[in-house]
Every structure is written in C-alpha cells, then in structure tokens.
Motif scaffolding. Structure first.
Motif, PDB file in Angstrom:
ATOM      1  N   SER A  10      41.392  44.622  53.558  1.00 55.26           N
ATOM      2  CA  SER A  10      42.646  45.344  53.786  1.00 55.26           C
ATOM      3  C   SER A  10      42.496  46.728  53.189  1.00 55.26           C
ATOM      4  N   LYS A  74      53.459  44.503  50.334  1.00 57.06           N
ATOM      5  CA  LYS A  74      52.389  44.013  51.212  1.00 57.06           C
ATOM      6  C   LYS A  74      51.060  44.056  50.467  1.00 57.06           C
ATOM      7  N   GLN A  78      48.773  40.823  49.649  1.00 59.95           N
ATOM      8  CA  GLN A  78      47.377  40.729  50.080  1.00 59.95           C
ATOM      9  C   GLN A  78      46.488  40.366  48.894  1.00 59.95           C
ATOM     10  N   LYS A  81      47.085  36.726  47.979  1.00 57.04           N
ATOM     11  CA  LYS A  81      46.532  35.816  48.986  1.00 57.04           C
ATOM     12  C   LYS A  81      45.003  35.823  49.003  1.00 57.04           C
ATOM     13  N   TYR A  82      44.383  37.017  48.894  1.00 58.89           N
ATOM     14  CA  TYR A  82      42.939  37.145  49.093  1.00 58.89           C
ATOM     15  C   TYR A  82      42.159  37.551  47.842  1.00 58.89           C
ATOM     16  N   ILE A  87      40.275  44.474  48.845  1.00 60.04           N
ATOM     17  CA  ILE A  87      41.497  45.238  49.062  1.00 60.04           C
ATOM     18  C   ILE A  87      41.207  46.651  48.568  1.00 60.04           C
ATOM     19  N   TYR A 145      42.328  45.137  58.219  1.00 59.65           N
ATOM     20  CA  TYR A 145      43.733  45.525  58.303  1.00 59.65           C
ATOM     21  C   TYR A 145      43.829  46.911  57.682  1.00 59.65           C
TER      22      TYR A 145
END
Length: 179
Positions: A10, A74, A78, A81-82, A87, A145
C-alpha cells in the motif's frame, strides 16, 4: 485455479491524504513571491512551473501544525491488517522531510518504518509511478494499492499499471484519488 502468489503493498501520499499541514511552497517570478498551500499545489503547481515560476519547497522539510488527513484511518487499518513491512508513504516532499513525517506519524500512534517513508523531491506523477515500478513491481509486488490527492499523480500511476500484461498485476493495480 490460479496458483500465482500475491505480494501486496500500500502506497499513500502524505499531504492532503494521510496528513494535513500549514506548510507552503514559495513561488517566485519577476521579483514577485507568493505562497501556495499544499491543498492548492495540485491545482496550480504544474501550470505555474510551465509559466516560469521558480518553486522553493524548503518549508516542506518539516510538518507545521500537522493534523490527520482524510486517509489516516485507512493507513492505520492497512498497518493493522498487513503489518508495516509493505506500507509506504510516497511524497513529493524532499527526502529531508522523511524524519519529520516519521515523527509526526508516531505522534498519531502510527508506527511505520522510517525506510518506508520516501521523499522524492519531485512533484510529478511520473516520479511516483517510476518509484513504484522500480522499487515494488521489479521486486515482485503484484498487488498495489496507491492513493493520492492529485489527479495527475493517480493518472500517471494508472497509466504505468497499464504497461503490464493482463494478470501481471492483481486486479490491474488499484489507484484512487481522495477528496
């Protein structure tokens, strides 16, 4: 059944996306200097440069009166979650701003790896697309993303995604613009 492994990342812009600040660009032409906010920069920057204005981005090496931007949650989601390995903050700000962004993120309870905060020192969408290509796609990342407040940056990344054969990037890559 498709056995292709997915490697995701991301990539968030900083100004007007993850964070807001009172930093300004100083633009000079014919002895006249004006200040441009980061909010206005995507709307006027390219045109002013093509009209011969000289830009000074030094104020962007720090975060002045930083506050959360529209996609800060967001970013937090992220990371939750990851994890923070894949990121990134990819900003037009100079690399001299990376530590200031890192410290500001910490003040917002966001722990991102310092090396994942990248100041390009270049405000073009093509520079962001090239960084994603050179540092993510060539290293096997195929699910990307990307989010930015500047339409020209989103367009440049979307156009770069189209260079790859169908199926090379998961869902063709995801690139969105924020409000």
């Amino acid at each position: 059944m498709n056995n292709k492994l997915t490697y995701g990342a991301s990539v968030f812009d900083f100004d007007e996306t993850v964070g807001l600040s009172d930093n300004i660009v100083r633009a000079t032409k014919d002895g006249h200097t004006i200040s441009i906010t980061s909010y206005d920069w995507p709307k006027v920057g390219e045109k002013m440069i093509s009209d011969g204005w000289i830009m000074d981005f030094n104020d962007f090496n720090k975060i002045t009166n930083g506050s959360p931007g529209p996609l800060i949650n967001k970013l937090k989601n992220q990371i939750k979650k990851y994890g923070n390995e894949s990121i990134y903050i990819l900003t037009a700000r100079h690399s001299d701003s990376e530590k200031a962004i890192y410290e500001w993120l910490l003040s917002q309870d966001i722990e991102l790896k310092l090396e994942n905060i990248v100041g390009l020192g270049n405000s073009t969408g093509e520079a962001k697309a090239k960084w994603i290509q050179d540092n993510l796609i060539t290293n096997g990342v195929n699910d990307i993303y990307f989010v930015d407040d500047a339409f020209s940056n989103v367009k440049a990344v979307k156009d770069m995604f189209k260079e790859y054969p169908k199926g090379f990037l998961v869902q063709g890559g995801k690139s969105i613009i924020t409000i």
